[in-house]
Design an enzyme around this catalytic site. Structure first.
Site, PDB file in Angstrom:
ATOM      1  N   LYS A   1       0.839  -1.200   0.000  1.00 50.83           N
ATOM      2  CA  LYS A   1       0.000   0.000   0.000  1.00 50.83           C
ATOM      3  C   LYS A   1       0.876   1.252   0.000  1.00 50.83           C
ATOM      4  CE  LYS A   1      -0.419   0.035   5.055  1.00 50.83           C
ATOM      5  NZ  LYS A   1      -1.334   0.076   6.205  1.00 50.83           N
TER       6      LYS A   1
ATOM      7  N   ARG B   1     -10.687   0.234  14.864  1.00 50.51           N
ATOM      8  CA  ARG B   1     -10.354   1.093  13.733  1.00 50.51           C
ATOM      9  C   ARG B   1     -11.120   0.617  12.500  1.00 50.51           C
ATOM     10  NH1 ARG B   1      -4.260   1.730  11.424  1.00 50.51           N
ATOM     11  NH2 ARG B   1      -4.739  -0.417  10.840  1.00 50.51           N
TER      12      ARG B   1
ATOM     13  N   TYR C   1      15.426  30.882   7.030  1.00 50.10           N
ATOM     14  CA  TYR C   1      14.254  31.515   7.625  1.00 50.10           C
ATOM     15  C   TYR C   1      14.381  31.602   9.148  1.00 50.10           C
ATOM     16  CZ  TYR C   1      11.711  31.143   3.206  1.00 50.10           C
ATOM     17  OH  TYR C   1      11.288  31.275   1.900  1.00 50.10           O
TER      18      TYR C   1
ATOM     19  N   MET D   1      11.007  24.594   1.953  1.00 49.28           N
ATOM     20  CA  MET D   1      10.233  23.771   1.025  1.00 49.28           C
ATOM     21  C   MET D   1      11.111  22.987   0.056  1.00 49.28           C
ATOM     22  SD  MET D   1       7.208  24.883  -1.628  1.00 49.28           S
ATOM     23  CE  MET D   1       6.148  25.516  -0.330  1.00 49.28           C
TER      24      MET D   1
END
Length: 346
Positions: free
Chosen positions: A33, A128, A242, A290
């Site tokens: 998956k 779940r 940053y 990013m």
């Protein structure tokens, strides 16, 4: 090349599957998956099928269709989410086997595809997915009368061997499936490591195939190299990135490399995760952004063309620990911008 290179060792994946298979006396499937845990479900499933895997598990029907396209006819592909609304055509055309999770799904599947095989997922305490015990007691006779191929459940705490939930879920699974005439499955990677009582007729390893814990003996599968775009020299007092969170305290050499949180290298790695140059660790300097990461390479004699963030010096779980997460998240977050290179399984 401006993007990172993600090298994926299919031979290691196959070796890990064989090692886990050797721990059991039953069939060993494979969970592919999330696009094979981020590494490419098609190439991964094809390599495992060549090695002998005959049953695969995916999360949703759309994933199953992609794996079927890679494998062709033959192997069984099971869908954990069961038969969702709108899935009928995909299940039929790709020949997928839904793991039915509720009376509603059972009714939907039996009405839409009455002759198509299915499995059932039983809730043994994780709360779940899965059919609850009272509903299973009502459905069981009808389920057994149809083309039922598998009864499964899932362990919530298999990576904690001493957790009491493991024994409780084992007992519940046995009680719900006693006398059932189809194969049973309870264990993923962690359950395999708990021992034979948890193996039943089929195991379905996932993270252990891809080199992650709790299978500590797994062979490493991935190497991720990030190219250096630019190198600059800083004087004491100059800052990086940053928020100016890194301040040079000496003459400092900073390498800016191609990769960032858009590529799955999450911001929590800022100031914590090292990279590696031929086995030598170099620290991240400042915030991961990013598309870029800045690295303090002052102590390197020579700055290479690329630095490794995954590889011999740091596996997926070590990187995850540095980032305050788990290896699953590291693997499944690896972004689409990487060039992928596969080493074929022998």
């Amino acid at each position: 090349m401006g993007t990172g290179l993600l090298q994926i060792d299919l031979g290691a994946i196959v070796a890990n599957w064989r090692a886990l298979d050797a721990m059991t006396a039953c069939e060993t499937a494979a969970v592919v998956k999330a696009d094979g845990y981020g590494l490419g479900a098609g190439p991964v499933a094809a390599a495992l099928a060549r090695a002998g895997a005959r049953r695969f598990f995916v999360a949703v029907a759309e994933e199953g269709a992609a794996v079927r396209a890679a494998l062709g006819e033959g192997p069984e592909i099971c869908v954990f989410s069961g038969h969702m609304g709108g899935d009928t055509a995909i299940l039929r055309e790709a020949g997928l086997v839904p793991m039915l999770n509720s009376p509603e799904q059972f009714a939907r599947h039996r009405a839409a595809l009455p002759d198509a095989p299915y499995g059932v997922q039983l809730d043994t305490g994780m709360n779940r997915l899965g059919i609850e015990p009272a509903d299973w007691a009502t459905l069981r006779a009808e389920a057994e009368a149809g083309p039922l191929t598998l009864a499964m459940s899932h362990l919530a705490c298999a990576d904690e061997p001493d957790h009491p939930a493991n024994a409780a879920q084992l007992a519940a699974f046995r009680a719900m499936t006693e006398g059932l005439s189809v194969p049973r499955s309870l264990s993923a990677t962690g359950g395999i490591l708990l021992g034979r009582d948890y193996h039943f007729d089929l195991t379905r390893p996932g993270i252990g195939l891809y080199g992650g814990l709790p299978f500590a003996a797994a062979r490493p599968v991935v190497r991720l190299s990030l190219p250096v775009i630019q190198v600059r020299d800083l004087g004491p007092g100059e800052t990086v990135g940053y928020g100016c969170t890194f301040t040079a305290t000496r003459r400092t050499k900073i390498a800016t490399i191609s990769g960032g949180y858009a590529d799955g290298l999450i911001r929590a790695m800022s100031g914590r995760a090292p990279l590696f140059a031929d086995g030598t660790a170099v620290p991240v300097a400042g915030r991961v952004s990013m598309d870029l990461i800045t690295v303090d390479v002052t102590d390197l004699a020579d700055v290479p063309e690329a630095l490794d963030i995954l590889g011999p010096g740091q596996g997926v779980d070590a990187l995850a620990e540095a980032a305050g997460t788990i290896g699953y998240e590291i693997l499944t977050s690896l972004g689409p911008r990487y060039a992928r290179a596969y080493a074929d399984a022998p």
